[in-house]
Structure formats: structure tokens, C-alpha cells
Design an enzyme around this catalytic site. Sequence first.
Site, mmCIF file in Angstrom:
data_model
loop_
_atom_site.group_PDB
_atom_site.id
_atom_site.type_symbol
_atom_site.label_atom_id
_atom_site.label_comp_id
_atom_site.label_asym_id
_atom_site.label_seq_id
_atom_site.Cartn_x
_atom_site.Cartn_y
_atom_site.Cartn_z
ATOM 1 C CG ASP A 83 -1.600 1.267 1.461
ATOM 2 O OD1 ASP A 83 -2.298 1.692 0.526
ATOM 3 O OD2 ASP A 83 -1.449 1.876 2.550
ATOM 4 C CG ASP B 178 -0.720 8.563 2.502
ATOM 5 O OD1 ASP B 178 -0.546 8.650 3.732
ATOM 6 O OD2 ASP B 178 -0.599 9.526 1.743
#
Length: 297
Positions: free
Chosen positions: A23, A25
Site C-alpha cells: 500500500d 500512504d
Amino acid sequence: MSEHPVPVLSQEDVFNYDAYLFDADGTLWTHDEPIPGAIKFVQELISRNKKVFIITNNSSRSTRRYLQKVTRLGFPVEEKNIISPNTIIIDFCKRNPHFIRKGIYLIGNIGSKEALEEALDVECFGIGHDPMPDAAGEGFPSTITLEKEASCVVVGDDPHFSYLKLIKATNFLADPNCGFFIANEDATLPNDTYILPGTGCFAAALRTAVLPREPVLFGKPGEPMGRYLKNNLELNPEKTIMFGDRLDTDIKFGSVNGFDTCWVRTGTHSVNDVNRAIDGDDKSLVPMFTFSFTDVQ
Ligand SMILES: [Mg+2]
């Protein structure tokens, strides 16, 4: 007793995979700051010839523009290693061209428009401010004009989301042949200073208006993204691990696709959230491991 609710991924085991999905952020960076150790870890994986992909739910820019940010932050990845909902929507529409025969009604922003129009020979319309015809703001319009025809409605982040856009999208979707596509269902967007409601809020409004129609969810934890990774990028689920800070998107995405999952403690979800998932009914939310990039020697 471990201070973490799930086992720590050991230094011996962390390099045992062929493919690493991250992922963005809260996992690799926070806004414009790389998470400590993340760049070095990604460099180490690449030097070991591992497959590395950034799997983002952010559809508000093209992968080409996203790469500019990733490169500026210092991560040594290429555009083909960045997978966003746009990547999957584009692949899907190329394989199902009836969804781009007319236009795309886009609840989104200029970045989504650029990404889709650049890759697909189609016009995206609907972005920006779209005021109600009744300037006084009282009551509902007696009629509305759907300026153009749409073969699908795509929902992403739209700072100008409005009741009129909801009306238009609902009326396009009254045609059962019009595709109903959602970039992600994230409840909030990453932000430090105040809570920003995310795409999931717009999607929920439209879902309610068009019941019992169901959208296709292109971001995590939706099926199309997992299928794309396994089929187009030939990932072997048994040798793939997903790193993420959110349980409902990242960890669930890994679980439902048969990847190993690793929760990082640098983003949205906390130890309390993991403990709640452990006690809850949906076991796909429970990560297999936790890990800190700074642990790598
Ligand atoms: Mg995240």
C-alpha cells in the site's frame, strides 16, 4: 508475551517471497515523508530481483504522474510497478469495449479524467463544479439535462461532488447496460489536520440511489484488482505478500486473494483495530504478521 497482537514477520522469512505488494500512504510514506526504512527495504528487494508493486486505491492521478511522486520520494520503482484503480478500469474497459462506446460520466477529478482519456479512446465528462439549475437553492429542478450519453459511470474522489451529480449518475445508471464502476470504497482520505470523507461516501450515496444494482469495485479489496495481479502480472499467491496499514482494504485484499498479509503500524489502523478484528467475525481483516521496515539489518 509479544507486544503485538499478531506475530512479527522474522528477518529470515521476510525475503522468502517472490512478490511484494505495498500500500502507499501510511505504509511506504505519510504524505510527502517516506516511512523510516521503507526506501532501503524496497531497494533491498529489488537488488534481490523480487517483484515489487505499489498497490494504491488513489485514482486521482495517472500512474505516470503518480510515478513522479514515487520517484521524488526516492523509491526506485517504474511506472509498470504502480497499480491503481485506473489501471484495472483501463484493462477492464479494453477487454469490454461496450463500456466506452459512448462517454464516461466521471464523478472524479482532472487526474482521473487525464488517466482514463489518455489510455482509452473515450471522453470523460462531468468533473468540476456543476451547480443546480435553481440558483436560489430551493426545491428540486423540474427537469435536468444529461448533456451527453454515457456507457459507464465511474466514481472516484471528487471535491465538487454534489446532489446534481448524484441525480445525473442515477439517471445514467437507470439504463442497465450502463456500467457502474467504483474506484474504491475508502471511508476517509489520508489527511493530518481534519477528517476528509473519501470516495466510499460518494459511492454509498449512489449505491443507495440505484439499488438493487451493485457496482464493480476496482480498488482494494475488490476482486478485479486481485484477478489482474494474478493473471496479467502472473503473481503466484503462495509466494506473494501484501503490506498495508488498513485492515479493511489492504489486509482484506491480501486475505481474499490468498496472499500472505503484513500489517504495518505506521498508518490508519491501530493495535486496537487489530484486536477488534481478531475478536470479530470477518477473519479476512486479521493480518498474518506485523513488521517494521527499520527491523531489517
Ligand atoms: Mg494506507
